[in-house]
Design an enzyme around this catalytic site. Sequence first.
Site, PDB file in Angstrom:
ATOM      1  N   HIS A 133       0.867  -1.246  -0.165  1.00 40.16           N
ATOM      2  CA  HIS A 133       0.136   0.203  -0.386  1.00 40.16           C
ATOM      3  C   HIS A 133       0.980   1.114   0.089  1.00 40.16           C
ATOM      4  CE1 HIS A 133      -3.351   2.895   0.510  1.00 40.16           C
ATOM      5  NE2 HIS A 133      -3.106   3.168   1.708  1.00 40.16           N
ATOM      6  N   ASP A 178      -1.077  -9.636  -0.015  1.00 36.58           N
ATOM      7  CA  ASP A 178      -0.503  -8.476  -0.892  1.00 36.58           C
ATOM      8  C   ASP A 178      -1.054  -8.517  -2.229  1.00 36.58           C
ATOM      9  OD1 ASP A 178       2.397  -7.731  -2.078  1.00 36.58           O
ATOM     10  OD2 ASP A 178       2.528  -9.167  -2.627  1.00 36.58           O
ATOM     11  N   GLU A 225       0.264  -2.853   4.202  1.00 32.79           N
ATOM     12  CA  GLU A 225       1.464  -0.994   4.483  1.00 32.79           C
ATOM     13  C   GLU A 225       2.842  -1.050   4.613  1.00 32.79           C
ATOM     14  OE1 GLU A 225      -0.037   3.451   5.487  1.00 32.79           O
ATOM     15  OE2 GLU A 225      -0.313   1.914   6.859  1.00 32.79           O
TER      16      GLU A 225
END
EC number: 3.2.1.4
Length: 744
Positions: free
Chosen positions: A655, A703, A712
Amino acid sequence: MDDVQVLGETGPAEPSSNLVQNGNFVGGIEPWWTSGDLSIDTADGACLTINAAGSNPWDVQLGQHNIALQAGASYQLKFAAKSTTPVTLPVRLQQNGEPYTGYFAADPRLNAAWTEFVFNFTSAYSDAASLSFQIGGLGTPTICFNHVSLEMLETGIRVNQASYLPTMSKVASLAHPANEPLSWELHNAADSVVLSGQTTVYGEEAASAEHVHLIDFSSFQTVGEGYYLKVGSEQSYPFAIEDGLYSRLKYDALAYFYHNRSGIAITMPYAGDEQWTRPAGHIGVAPNQGDTAVTCFSGTDNQGQTWPGCDYELDVSKGWYDAGDHGKYVVNSGISVWTLLNQYERAQQRGAESLAQFADGSMNIPENANGVPDLLDEVRWNMEFMLGMQIPPTAPVSKTGMVHHKVHDAQWTGLPMAPHDDPQMRYLYPPSTAATLNLAATAAQCSRIWRGIDEAFADRCLVAAERAWQAALAYPNEIARDIFAGGGGYGDTSLNDEWYWAAAELYITTGSATYREAIEESPYYLKLDVSGGSAMYWGGVASLGSLSLALVPNNLSSADRQTVRAAVIAAADQFIAAQQASGYGIPFDPGAEYPWGSNSSILNNMIVMGLAGDFTGDASYADAISQGMDYLLGRNPLNRSYISGYGSVSLTNPHHRFWAKQINPEYPGTPPGVVAGGPNSSIQDPYAQAELTGCAALKCYVDHIDSWSTNEVTINWNSPLAWVAAYLDDYATGSVQYLPLVTK
């Protein structure tokens, strides 16, 4: 689909992530390529009308380059296809260039109905291969393709997919229901059996909901690549046994910070590859609003409270972007800066050989020829941001010396978004006591480290640290809360840990009785807080103070130094006990639930284990850290490496607003050495909630770029990765020098 054909070898289990990009041909065929005379329609997959057939299959092709294969790994190729006239389709996976070595070939028969084809095979090669559908010489039909995927097949044997250190423990985990030991074999790249043995039955692993066996092949120390383990018909992903893993990873992990700098263009050669270059972010070049003159947020927060703003502006244009967004947060900067500076202070205590790994010229950054250790140059970029967040004495407000909690956009930006393209207004958000104490702690640490390197900067840091301490005393209850849109909250209502940490760093630097009294009055004095199974995180920083007191020479008595070091050793032993009770060698026991950023908790625990090894001279702590890294590098229930660029199946789609190739091929992929947050039982983001219903704690991870609660990446997760990688590299290269038990 009308029917399914399954051809090729039988693979181990189920596939992981797609190695083919844009397999559904959304928005066109890129990054696929074509050759020959044909017309293309992508309304329903990719339909290719052949205008001139040519005489050879390769005269007309649809293909994609750079398909990453690993020798010894099994794969599943799957696609749907149809043809307006029956044809036999050559499908080739091969070397992209002379001599065009073939890695896989199939020749399925197509007809007018959509058919899904599935092929399983094992690669004998490691290469960035080329996948091609060869449709020349077939006349002039229209042939359509869709849902193309090439995925590595999962296996129950979980290994460190990158490399084991030759002289340290080498353990793999096997998910298997058998209650009796099973036979295993270690194969080399030539497929010869070099070691064999019997598994040890661990039993039920509650956090993974699996029945686990252990495979211990520690006795094998021959350096090489392409090793794999085999149990029955299953085989592991390939791995190496070599010394150089952590000498690479320690610098890749540190490169994260340059990639995420604010206020500077990311350029070659420092970016490592052209794809990661970009203009400077947030310097006021349109459409940016910029961080060079930022004022305070004014308006109504998420809870209806009105904020008046302020009559000053601050230059906060440096620093590191915190995570997947473009916010910069003082409290998360605090633990990140401390970790990297603690890494440097550990090297100082170990001597010139350890310091050399961070010397000027050691890192690939623009400042690598200025006579200052490169690690300090990188940290200074963010330290100057933190100093810039302090309200100056000239500001027309009463809270001078306090520190703004954060700076970020007025509203959340979407994905993808390069920093220089961010059009949002940027604001300073209210000062907090937590942020002020974070600056007091890190600026005190900064002052003693830069003393003798840059006296003016050392003085500036100390003045800022002591101003921050005094401001925090004057405003002890300025609590940060998650009440603003556009950025992370980092709310923290308990500040005893920040007070202790700041006082400890100021005491080490100054020797002042004021700070000595403050640490002695703290409930954390000479202790490590390991509640919840973890040593520290951004909101629990008491252990940072004790770790500095244990490591850095200061005016504590010998008895007190022994006390705090004994606390470090006891905490490390607690983490090792958790590791020994885990079927996956994890030095972390949070109970039934894994928290957000669980991988950082594991890494932070390994910092404590590393310092315990230094204080005791016991190399078993380093061995335990090595096993902890095995978990992060693939020895885990998801059979994947959480570190990008390391392992057969590694972090690919974090992310992150710039490393966003998954949703826009014009953006880059992820550079090597980035660690994902990892399993998170709470699963706060909608994407993971939909994908991971009912997941076991260690499997609550995906993922995918949309999974901000599991995938993240952040500065405070990569900083302990850099620390741990450097520590293990010390052992791998034989440069081991234990610290004395008591240092004055």
